[in-house]
Design an enzyme around this catalytic site. Structure first.
Site, PDB file in Angstrom:
ATOM      1  N   ASN A   9     -29.901   1.440   4.619  1.00  0.00           N
ATOM      2  CA  ASN A   9     -30.451   2.758   4.962  1.00  0.00           C
ATOM      3  C   ASN A   9     -30.287   2.928   6.470  1.00  0.00           C
ATOM      4  OD1 ASN A   9     -32.001   5.003   5.463  1.00  0.00           O
ATOM      5  ND2 ASN A   9     -33.957   4.046   4.908  1.00  0.00           N
ATOM      6  N   TRP A  10     -29.313   3.743   6.848  1.00  0.00           N
ATOM      7  CA  TRP A  10     -28.999   3.875   8.273  1.00  0.00           C
ATOM      8  C   TRP A  10     -29.955   4.818   9.005  1.00  0.00           C
ATOM      9  CZ3 TRP A  10     -22.874   4.249   8.506  1.00  0.00           C
ATOM     10  CH2 TRP A  10     -22.340   3.085   7.926  1.00  0.00           C
ATOM     11  N   LYS A  11     -30.787   5.522   8.248  1.00  0.00           N
ATOM     12  CA  LYS A  11     -31.776   6.456   8.845  1.00  0.00           C
ATOM     13  C   LYS A  11     -31.072   7.425   9.798  1.00  0.00           C
ATOM     14  CE  LYS A  11     -35.233   2.946   8.032  1.00  0.00           C
ATOM     15  NZ  LYS A  11     -36.499   2.338   8.391  1.00  0.00           N
ATOM     16  N   HIS A  98     -38.836   7.553   0.544  1.00  0.00           N
ATOM     17  CA  HIS A  98     -38.975   6.556   1.611  1.00  0.00           C
ATOM     18  C   HIS A  98     -40.282   6.809   2.363  1.00  0.00           C
ATOM     19  CE1 HIS A  98     -38.313   4.291   5.273  1.00  0.00           C
ATOM     20  NE2 HIS A  98     -37.441   3.587   4.586  1.00  0.00           N
ATOM     21  N   GLU A 100     -41.008   6.849   5.360  1.00  0.00           N
ATOM     22  CA  GLU A 100     -40.906   7.749   6.523  1.00  0.00           C
ATOM     23  C   GLU A 100     -40.914   9.205   6.083  1.00  0.00           C
ATOM     24  OE1 GLU A 100     -37.453   5.821   8.123  1.00  0.00           O
ATOM     25  OE2 GLU A 100     -38.688   4.087   8.599  1.00  0.00           O
ATOM     26  N   GLU A 170     -41.348  -1.339  -0.580  1.00  0.00           N
ATOM     27  CA  GLU A 170     -41.265  -1.449   0.873  1.00  0.00           C
ATOM     28  C   GLU A 170     -42.656  -1.321   1.485  1.00  0.00           C
ATOM     29  OE1 GLU A 170     -37.043  -0.442   2.296  1.00  0.00           O
ATOM     30  OE2 GLU A 170     -38.204   1.399   2.344  1.00  0.00           O
ATOM     31  N   GLY A 176     -39.383  -2.100   9.855  1.00  0.00           N
ATOM     32  CA  GLY A 176     -39.015  -1.969  11.264  1.00  0.00           C
ATOM     33  C   GLY A 176     -39.951  -2.713  12.208  1.00  0.00           C
ATOM     34  N   SER A 216     -37.896  -5.325   6.975  1.00  0.00           N
ATOM     35  CA  SER A 216     -37.463  -6.403   7.861  1.00  0.00           C
ATOM     36  C   SER A 216     -36.700  -7.520   7.140  1.00  0.00           C
ATOM     37  CB  SER A 216     -38.658  -6.961   8.648  1.00  0.00           C
ATOM     38  OG  SER A 216     -39.216  -5.947   9.462  1.00  0.00           O
ATOM     39  N   GLY A 238     -32.891  -1.739   9.751  1.00  0.00           N
ATOM     40  CA  GLY A 238     -32.329  -2.210  11.016  1.00  0.00           C
ATOM     41  C   GLY A 238     -31.109  -3.115  10.878  1.00  0.00           C
TER      42      GLY A 238
HETATM   43  P1  PGA Z   1     -36.187  -2.317   8.059  1.00  0.00           P
HETATM   44  O1  PGA Z   1     -36.253  -0.939   7.214  1.00  0.00           O
HETATM   45  O2  PGA Z   1     -35.214  -3.202   7.329  1.00  0.00           O
HETATM   46  O3  PGA Z   1     -35.683  -1.904   9.412  1.00  0.00           O
HETATM   47  O4  PGA Z   1     -37.554  -2.866   8.098  1.00  0.00           O
HETATM   48  C1  PGA Z   1     -36.269  -0.933   5.822  1.00  0.00           C
HETATM   49  C2  PGA Z   1     -36.298   0.480   5.333  1.00  0.00           C
HETATM   50  O5  PGA Z   1     -36.956   1.323   5.943  1.00  0.00           O
HETATM   51  O6  PGA Z   1     -35.677   0.818   4.295  1.00  0.00           O
END
Ligand code: PGA
Length: 254
Positions: A9-11, A98, A100, A170, A176, A216, A238
């Site tokens: 997931n490159w966001k 997600h 976010e 998640e 993150g 993470s 990330g």
């Molecule tokens: P992260 O993000 O690997 O940077 O913790 C995971 C995600 O949000 O899908």
């Protein structure tokens, strides 16, 4: 035997040129060093890079997915993108719910259910995210929160459609932050999610559904997480922005 998935997931990272460079690099490393990968590899770049990413992975075992979708098929929804539009450029997967999007864009479980439904109608595979905040975990509410996310987010979804459904657990406190759930903590929740799927859809669906861990995941913790019986791969933030790290995670999934 469930086939593992590793999805990046490159966001909101990488311009078009940068996205093209990263996808080319990932494709090259997988081709040169790991031809026999069995895991399903998915990259989810910015929407703007979907069409060119699809072209760049042609002939490889990599799939391309979107990071979000609107629940309606079309209409006056300025700035939004429908599932049919995503499918029309050759993308095959989409991330729904997600944390976010839940946190910053007020995405609710019921909106997720509609997004899931319209994604299936367009033939997309959904990576549906669930997971608790730190406060919810510390107050032992995480079981109830996850149960609600599964129950409400999968409302109206049929057993047939569940073939195209992948769940991603998640924990928000691990996204993150560099803090990963221990493999035992993650396994416990994954087994719980599978038991919820069993109750709702029966054992064959529960046993066939892939449940990914996200939060993470790094090259040095991926293998241990993926070795857990109910962890079927990862959703990577990330570490998916560095081709070498992402590749090491793909390798850990086999
Ligand atoms: P992260 O993000 O690997 O940077 O913790 C995971 C995600 O949000 O899908």
């Amino acid at each position: 035997m469930r086939n593992k998935i590793v999805a990046g997931n490159w966001k909101m990272h990488k311009t078009l040129t940068e996205s093209q460079a990263l996808i080319t690099e990932i494709r090259g490393i997988i081709r040169d060093e790991f031809r026999a990968n069995t895991a399903e590899v998915v990259v989810c770049p910015t929407t703007l890079a979907l069409p060119s990413s699809v072209k760049l992975v042609e002939g490889s075992s990599i799939f391309v997915g979107a990071q979000n979708v609107h629940q309606e098929t079309q209409g006056a929804f300025t700035g939004e993108i429908s599932a049919a539009m995503i499918a029309s450029v050759g993308a095959t997967h989409v991330i729904v719910g997600h944390s976010e999007r839940r946190q910053y864009f007020n995405e609710t479980n019921s909106a997720c259910a509609l997004k899931n439904k319209s994604s299936f109608a367009a033939g997309l595979t959904v990576l549906y995210c669930v997971g608790e905040t730190l406060e919810e975990r510390e107050t032992e509410q995480h079981w109830a929160v996850i149960e609600k996310q599964i129950e409400e987010g999968l409302t109206g979804i049929t057993s047939e459609e569940m073939h195209k459904m992948v769940i991603a657990y998640e924990p928000v406190w691990a996204i993150g932050t560099g803090k990963t759930a221990s493999s035992a903590q993650a396994q416990e929740v994954h087994a719980f999610i599978r038991s919820l799927l069993n109750k709702k859809f029966g054992e064959p669906v529960a046993e066939a559904t892939r449940i990914l861990y996200g939060g993470s995941v790094k090259p040095d913790n991926a293998a241990e997480l993926f070795a857990q019986p109910d962890i079927d791969g990862g959703l990577i933030g990330g570490a998916s922005l560095k081709a070498r790290d992402f590749f090491e995670i793909v390798k850990a999934a086999g």
